[in-house]
Design a protein around this motif. Structure first.
Motif, PDB file in Angstrom:
ATOM      1  N   TYR A 192       0.843  -1.185   0.000  1.00  0.00           N
ATOM      2  CA  TYR A 192       0.000   0.000   0.000  1.00  0.00           C
ATOM      3  C   TYR A 192       0.882   1.240   0.000  1.00  0.00           C
ATOM      4  CZ  TYR A 192       0.705  -0.863   5.064  1.00  0.00           C
ATOM      5  OH  TYR A 192       1.233  -1.142   6.304  1.00  0.00           O
ATOM      6  N   ALA A 193       0.329   2.330  -0.540  1.00  0.00           N
ATOM      7  CA  ALA A 193       1.112   3.546  -0.694  1.00  0.00           C
ATOM      8  C   ALA A 193       0.204   4.757  -0.613  1.00  0.00           C
ATOM      9  CB  ALA A 193       1.866   3.535  -2.027  1.00  0.00           C
ATOM     10  N   ALA A 194       0.803   5.907  -0.314  1.00  0.00           N
ATOM     11  CA  ALA A 194       0.072   7.166  -0.240  1.00  0.00           C
ATOM     12  C   ALA A 194       0.901   8.260  -0.891  1.00  0.00           C
ATOM     13  CB  ALA A 194      -0.216   7.523   1.216  1.00  0.00           C
ATOM     14  N   CYS A 195       0.219   9.290  -1.355  1.00  0.00           N
ATOM     15  CA  CYS A 195       0.935  10.419  -1.964  1.00  0.00           C
ATOM     16  C   CYS A 195       1.666  11.243  -0.913  1.00  0.00           C
ATOM     17  CB  CYS A 195      -0.047  11.305  -2.731  1.00  0.00           C
ATOM     18  SG  CYS A 195      -0.768  10.509  -4.186  1.00  0.00           S
ATOM     19  N   TYR A 196       1.092  11.308   0.296  1.00  0.00           N
ATOM     20  CA  TYR A 196       1.748  12.016   1.395  1.00  0.00           C
ATOM     21  C   TYR A 196       1.219  11.471   2.713  1.00  0.00           C
ATOM     22  CZ  TYR A 196      -2.548  14.753   2.022  1.00  0.00           C
ATOM     23  OH  TYR A 196      -3.841  15.127   2.248  1.00  0.00           O
ATOM     24  N   ARG A 197       1.924  11.777   3.789  1.00  0.00           N
ATOM     25  CA  ARG A 197       1.514  11.344   5.123  1.00  0.00           C
ATOM     26  C   ARG A 197       1.132  12.553   5.954  1.00  0.00           C
ATOM     27  NH1 ARG A 197       7.026   7.885   5.889  1.00  0.00           N
ATOM     28  NH2 ARG A 197       6.557   6.148   4.477  1.00  0.00           N
ATOM     29  N   ASP A 198       0.267  12.315   6.928  1.00  0.00           N
ATOM     30  CA  ASP A 198      -0.044  13.365   7.892  1.00  0.00           C
ATOM     31  C   ASP A 198      -0.236  12.747   9.269  1.00  0.00           C
ATOM     32  OD1 ASP A 198      -2.556  12.227   7.866  1.00  0.00           O
ATOM     33  OD2 ASP A 198      -3.548  13.921   6.898  1.00  0.00           O
ATOM     34  N   GLU A 199      -0.530  13.580  10.258  1.00  0.00           N
ATOM     35  CA  GLU A 199      -0.605  13.120  11.642  1.00  0.00           C
ATOM     36  C   GLU A 199      -1.719  12.110  11.851  1.00  0.00           C
ATOM     37  OE1 GLU A 199      -1.273  15.002  16.149  1.00  0.00           O
ATOM     38  OE2 GLU A 199      -1.269  16.300  14.372  1.00  0.00           O
ATOM     39  N   ILE A 200      -2.855  12.317  11.193  1.00  0.00           N
ATOM     40  CA  ILE A 200      -3.984  11.407  11.392  1.00  0.00           C
ATOM     41  C   ILE A 200      -3.660  10.026  10.832  1.00  0.00           C
ATOM     42  CG2 ILE A 200      -6.426  11.008  10.898  1.00  0.00           C
ATOM     43  CD1 ILE A 200      -6.738  14.056  10.760  1.00  0.00           C
ATOM     44  N   MET A 201      -3.024   9.983   9.659  1.00  0.00           N
ATOM     45  CA  MET A 201      -2.580   8.704   9.104  1.00  0.00           C
ATOM     46  C   MET A 201      -1.652   7.993  10.081  1.00  0.00           C
ATOM     47  SD  MET A 201      -0.319   7.975   5.675  1.00  0.00           S
ATOM     48  CE  MET A 201      -1.561   8.521   4.504  1.00  0.00           C
ATOM     49  N   GLU A 202      -0.723   8.730  10.639  1.00  0.00           N
ATOM     50  CA  GLU A 202       0.243   8.131  11.564  1.00  0.00           C
ATOM     51  C   GLU A 202      -0.455   7.568  12.800  1.00  0.00           C
ATOM     52  OE1 GLU A 202       3.047  11.228  12.268  1.00  0.00           O
ATOM     53  OE2 GLU A 202       3.979  11.041  10.275  1.00  0.00           O
ATOM     54  N   LYS A 203      -1.517   8.227  13.266  1.00  0.00           N
ATOM     55  CA  LYS A 203      -2.264   7.730  14.420  1.00  0.00           C
ATOM     56  C   LYS A 203      -2.865   6.356  14.136  1.00  0.00           C
ATOM     57  CE  LYS A 203      -3.745  12.168  16.432  1.00  0.00           C
ATOM     58  NZ  LYS A 203      -4.937  13.025  16.706  1.00  0.00           N
ATOM     59  N   LEU A 204      -3.410   6.182  12.921  1.00  0.00           N
ATOM     60  CA  LEU A 204      -4.055   4.914  12.584  1.00  0.00           C
ATOM     61  C   LEU A 204      -3.064   3.772  12.550  1.00  0.00           C
ATOM     62  CD1 LEU A 204      -4.776   2.749  10.101  1.00  0.00           C
ATOM     63  CD2 LEU A 204      -6.462   3.245  11.852  1.00  0.00           C
ATOM     64  N   TYR A 205      -1.935   3.961  11.860  1.00  0.00           N
ATOM     65  CA  TYR A 205      -0.979   2.861  11.735  1.00  0.00           C
ATOM     66  C   TYR A 205      -0.260   2.584  13.056  1.00  0.00           C
ATOM     67  CZ  TYR A 205      -1.999   2.773   6.816  1.00  0.00           C
ATOM     68  OH  TYR A 205      -2.661   2.643   5.623  1.00  0.00           O
ATOM     69  N   ARG A 206      -0.153   3.604  13.896  1.00  0.00           N
ATOM     70  CA  ARG A 206       0.375   3.368  15.237  1.00  0.00           C
ATOM     71  C   ARG A 206      -0.614   2.534  16.037  1.00  0.00           C
ATOM     72  NH1 ARG A 206       2.164   8.213  15.875  1.00  0.00           N
ATOM     73  NH2 ARG A 206       0.323   9.088  16.886  1.00  0.00           N
ATOM     74  N   LEU A 207      -1.917   2.825  15.896  1.00  0.00           N
ATOM     75  CA  LEU A 207      -2.950   2.052  16.588  1.00  0.00           C
ATOM     76  C   LEU A 207      -2.927   0.594  16.157  1.00  0.00           C
ATOM     77  CD1 LEU A 207      -5.580   2.092  18.390  1.00  0.00           C
ATOM     78  CD2 LEU A 207      -6.836   2.526  16.264  1.00  0.00           C
ATOM     79  N   ASP A 208      -2.701   0.349  14.863  1.00  0.00           N
ATOM     80  CA  ASP A 208      -2.702  -1.014  14.318  1.00  0.00           C
ATOM     81  C   ASP A 208      -1.341  -1.701  14.400  1.00  0.00           C
ATOM     82  OD1 ASP A 208      -5.346  -0.828  13.706  1.00  0.00           O
ATOM     83  OD2 ASP A 208      -5.085  -0.531  11.560  1.00  0.00           O
ATOM     84  N   ASN A 209      -0.332  -1.005  14.940  1.00  0.00           N
ATOM     85  CA  ASN A 209       1.029  -1.554  14.979  1.00  0.00           C
ATOM     86  C   ASN A 209       1.476  -2.005  13.590  1.00  0.00           C
ATOM     87  OD1 ASN A 209       1.576  -1.541  17.967  1.00  0.00           O
ATOM     88  ND2 ASN A 209      -0.253  -2.815  17.962  1.00  0.00           N
ATOM     89  N   ALA A 210       1.178  -1.175  12.586  1.00  0.00           N
ATOM     90  CA  ALA A 210       1.489  -1.506  11.195  1.00  0.00           C
ATOM     91  C   ALA A 210       2.399  -0.443  10.595  1.00  0.00           C
ATOM     92  CB  ALA A 210       0.199  -1.591  10.377  1.00  0.00           C
ATOM     93  N   PRO A 211       3.198  -0.820   9.589  1.00  0.00           N
ATOM     94  CA  PRO A 211       4.081   0.155   8.936  1.00  0.00           C
ATOM     95  C   PRO A 211       3.274   1.215   8.193  1.00  0.00           C
ATOM     96  CG  PRO A 211       4.709  -2.110   8.391  1.00  0.00           C
ATOM     97  CD  PRO A 211       3.377  -2.177   9.058  1.00  0.00           C
ATOM     98  N   LEU A 212       3.788   2.422   8.153  1.00  0.00           N
ATOM     99  CA  LEU A 212       3.163   3.486   7.378  1.00  0.00           C
ATOM    100  C   LEU A 212       3.228   3.155   5.886  1.00  0.00           C
ATOM    101  CD1 LEU A 212       4.639   6.561   9.241  1.00  0.00           C
ATOM    102  CD2 LEU A 212       2.195   6.105   8.955  1.00  0.00           C
ATOM    103  N   PRO A 213       2.282   3.664   5.098  1.00  0.00           N
ATOM    104  CA  PRO A 213       2.355   3.451   3.647  1.00  0.00           C
ATOM    105  C   PRO A 213       3.640   4.063   3.083  1.00  0.00           C
ATOM    106  CG  PRO A 213       0.239   4.393   4.292  1.00  0.00           C
ATOM    107  CD  PRO A 213       1.116   4.466   5.492  1.00  0.00           C
ATOM    108  N   ARG A 214       4.185   3.428   2.060  1.00  0.00           N
ATOM    109  CA  ARG A 214       5.301   4.071   1.385  1.00  0.00           C
ATOM    110  C   ARG A 214       4.770   5.238   0.563  1.00  0.00           C
ATOM    111  NH1 ARG A 214       6.489   2.994  -4.022  1.00  0.00           N
ATOM    112  NH2 ARG A 214       5.392   1.261  -5.047  1.00  0.00           N
ATOM    113  N   LEU A 215       5.607   6.192   0.266  1.00  0.00           N
ATOM    114  CA  LEU A 215       5.199   7.376  -0.475  1.00  0.00           C
ATOM    115  C   LEU A 215       5.387   7.165  -1.971  1.00  0.00           C
ATOM    116  CD1 LEU A 215       6.608  10.229   1.803  1.00  0.00           C
ATOM    117  CD2 LEU A 215       4.275   9.326   1.688  1.00  0.00           C
TER     118      LEU A 215
END
Length: 269
Positions: free
Chosen positions: A111-134
């Protein structure tokens, strides 16, 4: 081919997984006991196929409904998948940008995203999952099976639903996110497709879950089991409420329905 006696579907987060997003040793043993008893264990989750494979690597689970019914597999064989038409995906990304919501695209492998923000980081921290690559062109180079919107503005959920009423379904699965699938797809639809593929509609079917996006899953099986940590809304739709996911609730529920009793024979076709 195995002569299955029943099918048991497990949600992951808040259900089969512990607080570290791992499958406990006790749950691993329970899953193995199900297979030894000719009962097929399956995952039904909003997570991606790659995530599910990693999470279940130490278990005997090889079947799953993933990405909320968008990509479905039985014993490592893909039985149904539904990619987003590019025009719908581009429109969704445009609306997300208009609302200042970050957005991730899910293929079957990453999975990938065009950019990251704080809300995205909150979700993946909650799920103990890696952030999307950019990536700015991931959605153009891969088949996309699910979108993920990152928003704490629940008041805007209805706007998405109104704009895409004819094409998409939105599931708010956390305070920070909405899973997005094609209209008509869900955990319920994925489970139904797997049962039809196996030709096992006559068998007992069970589902364990804890979230609102599990209610469709409950409708697709004969017996629904809510975790003790589920909301009261989820519990009221369940046939049985087991203990919480950190109190051995999976084994408690399986034992309640006598699914862990070892059979005397292990018959194959």
């Amino acid at each position: 081919m195995k002569r299955w006696k029943a099918l048991v579907f497990f949600d992951l987060d808040g259900t089969l997984l512990d607080t570290q997003s791992k499958i406990s040793k006790e749950n691993q043993q329970a899953i193995q006991a199900l297979r030894q008893n000719n009962i097929l264990p399956l995952i039904a989750s909003g997570r991606s196929p790659q995530e599910i494979k990693q999470i279940t690597a130490k278990t005997s689970i090889h079947s799953y409904v993933s990405l909320n019914g968008q990509y479905n597999v039985v014993e490592n064989q893909v039985v149904s998948k539904y990619a987003f038409p590019i025009n719908i995906l581009l429109k969704l990304m445009d609306v997300a940008r208009l609302f200042n919501h970050s957005f991730a695209c899910y293929s079957d492998k990453e999975y990938a995203a065009c950019y990251r923000d704080e809300i995205m980081e909150k979700l993946y921290r909650l799920d103990n999952a890696p952030l999307p690559r950019l990536s700015t062109d991931f959605h153009l180079k891969n088949e996309i099976y699910m979108g993920y919107l990152f928003s704490e503005e629940e008041v805007k959920d209805a706007l998405y639903q109104e704009i895409f009423a004819d094409t998409l379904t939105f599931y708010r699965d956390s305070p920070y996110s909405l899973a997005v699938v094609l209209k008509g797809q869900s955990k319920k639809a994925g489970i139904q497709q797997i049962i039809h593929h196996l030709g096992l509609a006559h068998l007992p079917t069970y589902a364990f879950g804890d979230g609102n996006n599990d209610l469709g899953m409950f409708e697709a099986v004969r017996t629904s089991i809510a975790m003790g940590n589920a909301s009261e809304n989820v519990k009221k739709y369940a046939d049985f409420v087991t203990k919480s996911h950190v109190e051995d609730g999976i084994r408690f529920g399986l034992n309640h329905f006598k699914l862990l009793t070892r059979k005397e024979e292990n018959n194959d076709y």
